[in-house]
Design a protein around this motif. Structure first.
Motif, PDB file in Angstrom:
ATOM      1  N   ARG A   1       0.924  -1.100  -0.027  1.00  0.00           N
ATOM      2  CA  ARG A   1      -0.067   0.173  -0.088  1.00  0.00           C
ATOM      3  C   ARG A   1       0.961   1.070  -0.059  1.00  0.00           C
ATOM      4  NH1 ARG A   1      -3.487  -3.383   3.323  1.00  0.00           N
ATOM      5  NH2 ARG A   1      -2.278  -2.756   5.069  1.00  0.00           N
TER       6      ARG A   1
ATOM      7  N   ALA B   1       0.766   4.135  -2.983  1.00  0.00           N
ATOM      8  CA  ALA B   1       0.588   5.493  -2.643  1.00  0.00           C
ATOM      9  C   ALA B   1       1.937   6.396  -2.978  1.00  0.00           C
ATOM     10  CB  ALA B   1       0.596   5.677  -1.019  1.00  0.00           C
ATOM     11  N   ALA B   2       2.939   5.964  -2.934  1.00  0.00           N
ATOM     12  CA  ALA B   2       4.317   6.746  -3.346  1.00  0.00           C
ATOM     13  C   ALA B   2       4.374   6.772  -4.799  1.00  0.00           C
ATOM     14  CB  ALA B   2       5.403   6.034  -3.053  1.00  0.00           C
TER      15      ALA B   2
ATOM     16  N   ARG C   1       1.731   6.625  -7.059  1.00  0.00           N
ATOM     17  CA  ARG C   1       0.649   7.647  -7.195  1.00  0.00           C
ATOM     18  C   ARG C   1       0.881   9.033  -6.980  1.00  0.00           C
ATOM     19  NH1 ARG C   1      -4.415   4.151  -5.134  1.00  0.00           N
ATOM     20  NH2 ARG C   1      -4.773   2.634  -7.084  1.00  0.00           N
ATOM     21  N   GLY C   2       1.837   9.444  -6.006  1.00  0.00           N
ATOM     22  CA  GLY C   2       2.089  10.624  -5.697  1.00  0.00           C
ATOM     23  C   GLY C   2       1.417  11.249  -4.542  1.00  0.00           C
ATOM     24  N   GLU C   3       0.622  10.224  -3.910  1.00  0.00           N
ATOM     25  CA  GLU C   3      -0.127  10.660  -2.821  1.00  0.00           C
ATOM     26  C   GLU C   3       0.653  11.546  -1.729  1.00  0.00           C
ATOM     27  OE1 GLU C   3      -2.474   7.388  -1.566  1.00  0.00           O
ATOM     28  OE2 GLU C   3      -3.158   6.988  -3.569  1.00  0.00           O
ATOM     29  N   ARG C   4       0.274  12.476  -1.281  1.00  0.00           N
ATOM     30  CA  ARG C   4       0.741  13.357  -0.155  1.00  0.00           C
ATOM     31  C   ARG C   4       0.458  12.860   1.124  1.00  0.00           C
ATOM     32  NH1 ARG C   4       3.103  18.021  -1.671  1.00  0.00           N
ATOM     33  NH2 ARG C   4       2.596  18.635  -3.826  1.00  0.00           N
ATOM     34  N   SER C   5      -0.742  12.172   1.431  1.00  0.00           N
ATOM     35  CA  SER C   5      -0.943  11.679   2.843  1.00  0.00           C
ATOM     36  C   SER C   5      -0.513  10.333   3.129  1.00  0.00           C
ATOM     37  CB  SER C   5      -2.610  11.579   2.945  1.00  0.00           C
ATOM     38  OG  SER C   5      -3.258  10.599   2.132  1.00  0.00           O
ATOM     39  N   VAL C   6      -0.148  10.194   3.893  1.00  0.00           N
ATOM     40  CA  VAL C   6       0.571   8.701   4.657  1.00  0.00           C
ATOM     41  C   VAL C   6      -0.307   8.210   5.549  1.00  0.00           C
ATOM     42  CG1 VAL C   6       2.576   7.685   5.603  1.00  0.00           C
ATOM     43  CG2 VAL C   6       2.711   9.745   4.361  1.00  0.00           C
ATOM     44  N   GLU C   7      -0.781   6.873   4.963  1.00  0.00           N
ATOM     45  CA  GLU C   7      -1.449   5.906   5.988  1.00  0.00           C
ATOM     46  C   GLU C   7      -0.575   5.290   7.097  1.00  0.00           C
ATOM     47  OE1 GLU C   7      -4.749   5.884   6.365  1.00  0.00           O
ATOM     48  OE2 GLU C   7      -4.984   7.420   4.698  1.00  0.00           O
TER      49      GLU C   7
END
Length: 211
Positions: free
Chosen positions: A18, A22-23, A25-31
């Protein structure tokens, strides 16, 4: 979770998979990871460390190849892409044999070597290396070798031309691969030397991009 690229498949812990997705996809939020057991979290940390170390090496190789590919490469853009300050970028490139300040000269370029056990000179004639500086190192196939060569483990004397301008050195696909004696220069490799030491890493050596 299983991740596949082409015919290669590898099982990856769900938390790591996951995070990678996310990385990419360039997502800024970190789960946060869903694992809670100490052993599971420790194993996740170890796996992430190995991935991070590997990607750091690939990143530095890409940076050095980008810089060596053009004598007037845009180091500001390169530093921005790497999220590095100019001083950090300079240290990384210098560590891969490239000049911190390109106005001061070029790279130390290894052009030939001699196997010290039998005294045979490879890739040059005695006249070619007369007067050139040299250093001695054992051949180490671990630096990205496609497969071990007959030189693996043998002591070699490397001859290099000092401060060759990058454009003249024509490092190409060998940019970023260097030899580092304990006391002495950080020396870049001519493509012929790289292939003799480590084997040609390209899938199709007849094509410049290896594909």
């Amino acid at each position: 979770m299983r991740i596949g690229i082409g015919d290669e498949h590898v099982d990856v812990p769900d938390d790591l998979a996951r995070a990678l997705l996310a990385a990419l996809r360039g997502e800024r939020s970190v789960e946060p990871p869903q694992a809670s057991a100490f052993d599971d979290l420790t194993a996740l940390v170890a796996r992430i460390s190995r991935v991070t170390q590997h990607l750091t090496v690939v990143k530095e190789l890409a940076m050095s190849r980008a810089d060596a590919g053009d004598s007037y490469s845009n180091r500001r853009a390169l530093g921005s892409a790497a999220a590095m300050s100019p001083s950090q970028l300079g240290r990384v490139l210098e560590g891969h044999g490239l000049p911190r300040d390109r106005r001061t000269g070029g790279v130390d370029l290894v052009v030939a070597f001699r196997t010290t056990d039998d005294g045979v000179l490879h890739l040059a004639t005695e006249e070619d290396v007369a007067g050139l500086p040299s250093f001695t190192l054992p051949s180490d196939p671990a630096q990205g070798a496609a497969e071990p060569t007959r030189l693996a483990g043998r002591e070699l004397e490397f001859y290099y031309r000092p401060r060759v301008p990058i454009a003249v050195a024509d490092l190409g696909r060998t940019a970023g691969y260097t030899l580092r004696p304990e006391q002495g220069p950080i020396a870049c490799l001519a493509e012929e030397v790289f292939d003799a030491l480590f084997g040609d890493p390209r899938l199709d050596p007849t094509r410049p991009d290896g594909r």
